[in-house]
Design an enzyme around this catalytic site. Structure first.
Site, short mmCIF file in Angstrom:
data_model
loop_
_atom_site.label_atom_id
_atom_site.label_comp_id
_atom_site.label_asym_id
_atom_site.label_seq_id
_atom_site.Cartn_x
_atom_site.Cartn_y
_atom_site.Cartn_z
N LYS A 174 -78.69 42.94 -0.97
CA LYS A 174 -79.07 42.54 0.38
C LYS A 174 -80.44 43.15 0.69
CE LYS A 174 -78.98 44.30 4.46
NZ LYS A 174 -80.23 43.74 5.06
N GLY A 205 -79.17 38.81 4.85
CA GLY A 205 -78.44 39.11 6.08
C GLY A 205 -78.94 40.38 6.73
N PRO A 208 -75.75 45.20 10.24
CA PRO A 208 -74.43 45.26 10.88
C PRO A 208 -73.42 44.28 10.28
CG PRO A 208 -76.16 45.35 12.53
CD PRO A 208 -76.84 45.07 11.23
N GLU A 249 -81.35 56.88 -0.77
CA GLU A 249 -82.71 57.41 -0.68
C GLU A 249 -83.14 57.15 0.75
OE1 GLU A 249 -86.33 57.60 -0.02
OE2 GLU A 249 -86.60 55.89 -1.37
N CYS A 283 -91.90 56.54 2.48
CA CYS A 283 -90.99 57.65 2.80
C CYS A 283 -91.53 58.99 2.31
CB CYS A 283 -89.61 57.38 2.21
SG CYS A 283 -89.64 56.91 0.47
N GLU A 383 -90.09 61.16 11.63
CA GLU A 383 -90.82 60.34 10.66
C GLU A 383 -91.61 59.28 11.42
OE1 GLU A 383 -89.93 58.51 6.27
OE2 GLU A 383 -88.33 58.35 7.74
#
Length: 478
Positions: A174, A205, A208, A249, A283, A383
């Site tokens: 996904k 998708g 949730p 991660e 990140c 962040e």
């Protein structure tokens, strides 16, 4: 309408492009124009059920393939992938705003790198080891659910799909609904390379619905998630009832510890660049720049010049500029964090709130530098995920290490300065990766972090092992 445009409105299950079972269409917004870039289907739990059934059936045969068969398939994937580089770049430029020159080199290249690193690891992998009287073997874990983000989309897809294939697993991917087009092209690449039906399945998708269905599905043995720590916690909770392996991660707030005697003009540009690359949406971006109090003015000069020299512009145009951030929610969050730093008394050296002067729409951020930041400020803790650098002063190396480690994250850290002195500091930093005079991940090295940056590792040998089960066999002849 192109095949890819049609496929965006479908799912790839069991080797076929099929209509979603009850899914609805969703416009993906181009962050440079604020207009629709593409239309994707947001699927359902029923789509996940169909993909799991296909993956479980395919696992019976794919799990029994040889190393040579897997290597041959992965080699074909790399060849097909190279053919689609320009298509992948254009898709990412339109959907997540990565400038097409950067998307076609760094973003596309990162995906190839994930496959090449796994191919090398698989060639040398020992599927069984003798430990005294016992044999330890590595086997496929089963069906793997994969949930990937929008910021380095192909990199994160490849770092999951490649080791899963190499290990003999089957999978359901996904991708982020913010940037789905590259995943459709990726599925087309795998189809063209001859991946057997059901080994790889793509279900578009949102988190949730489809993300939760994958995380909680009893027919999935492992879920591998890359994204925010907040969402990663939800994935882990959803996965707990079925005791599946959870591989994560998550977020980061990386320090760049600049040693007191560093040659700032030499070491800062390659490390501070990590705050600008990909519009700061990495990140591992080393946003907390720790400098000795006596070197602050000099550091500000070098960093401000870099940020002032960074152009912001249209991601569909070739060039070395940076693009917008991915969407309005990210734009608003970053604007709020910049304003919070101003309100809390940090010194704005360049940039600030509002759009850059050369654009009148889109989610563009002014490259921004703050000095006088203290560890208790919001901008030093949260962040940012944008082109915003914060300069924090320290008095001694011990204090610098303490500030560096003063975060709930522990993904990566940078040390700028003499490598021999950096070697003494690196073991003291609570992070999964430490780079000296560089900010990016090292090819083949384990990628992952400590603390709330997740668990598990990706890339090379370490990523391959994380997608396998370990079995002990005793009582047989050595």
């Amino acid at each position: 309408m192109s095949d890819t445009e049609t496929h965006l409105k479908q799912q790839y299950i069991g080797g076929q492009w099929v209509d979603s079972k009850g899914g609805k269409l969703h416009d993906v917004v181009n962050p440079a124009t604020e207009e629709a870039a593409s239309t994707v289907v947001l699927g359902t739990a029923a789509d996940v059920d169909a993909a799991v059934a296909a993956a479980r059936e395919a696992f019976k045969s794919w799990s029994q393939t040889t190393r040579e068969e897997r290597l041959a398939l992965m080699g074909r994937i790399v060849e097909e992938y190279k053919k689609r580089g320009p298509d992948l770049a254009r898709s990412m430029a339109a959907e997540m705003g990565a400038p097409v020159s950067f998307a076609g080199t760094a973003q596309v290249g990162a995906g190839i790198g994930g496959f090449l690193g796994t191919i090398e690891a698989l060639k040398a992998f020992e599927f069984s080891e003798q430990h005294g009287a016992n044999k330890v073997v590595y086997e496929p874990i089963g069906v793997v659910g994969m949930i990937t983000p929008w910021n380095w989309p192909l990199n994160q897809i490849a770092l999951k799909v490649a080791p899963a294939l190499a290990a003999g697993n089957t999978m359901i991917l996904k991708p982020s609904e913010e940037c789905p087009g590259n995943a459709v092209i990726f599925a087309e690449i795998l189809d063209a390379a001859g991946v057997p039906p059901g080994v790889f399945n793509l279900v578009q998708g949102d988190g949730p619905t489809v993300g939760n269905a994958i995380s909680s599905h009893p027919g999935i043995e492992m879920v591998s998630f890359t994204g925010s720590t907040r969402a990663g916690i939800l994935v882990a909770k959803a996965a707990a009832d079925t005791v599946k392996r959870v591989h994560q991660e998550l977020g980061g707030k990386s320090p760049n510890l600049v040693l007191p005697d560093a040659d700032l003009g030499a070491v800062l540009p390659p490390t501070v660049q990590g705050v600008l690359v990909n519009t700061g949406q990495s990140c591992i971006a080393p946003t907390r720049i720790l400098v000795h109090k006596d070197r602050k003015e000099e550091a500000v000069g070098v960093i401000k010049a870099m940020f002032d020299g960074t152009q912001v512009g249209d991601p569909s145009q070739e060039g070395g500029h940076i693009g917008p951030v991915v969407n309005k929610a990210q734009f608003d969050k970053i604007q709020g964090l910049i304003q919070s730093a101003i309100d809390e008394g940090a010194t704005l050296e360049t940039g600030g709130t509002g759009l850059p002067s050369n654009v009148n729409r889109g989610y563009f951020i002014k490259p921004t530098v703050f000095s006088g930041v203290t560890p208790d400020m919001r901008i030093a803790k949260e962040e940012v995920f944008g082109p915003v650098a914060t300069i924090i002063e320290y008095d001694s190396i011990d204090e610098a290490v303490e500030i560096a480690n003063d975060t709930e994250y522990g993904l990566s850290a940078v040390v700028s300065g003499d490598p021999a002195k950096a070697a003494e500091v690196a073991p003291k930093l609570r992070a999964g990766m430490v780079a000296v005079n560089n900010w990016g991940p090292a090819p083949g090295a384990p990628f992952g972090g400590y603390k709330q940056s997740g668990n598990g590792r990706e890339g090379g040998l370490f990523g391959l092992k994380d997608f396998m089960e370990m079995k002990a066999i005793s009582g047989i002849p050595a």
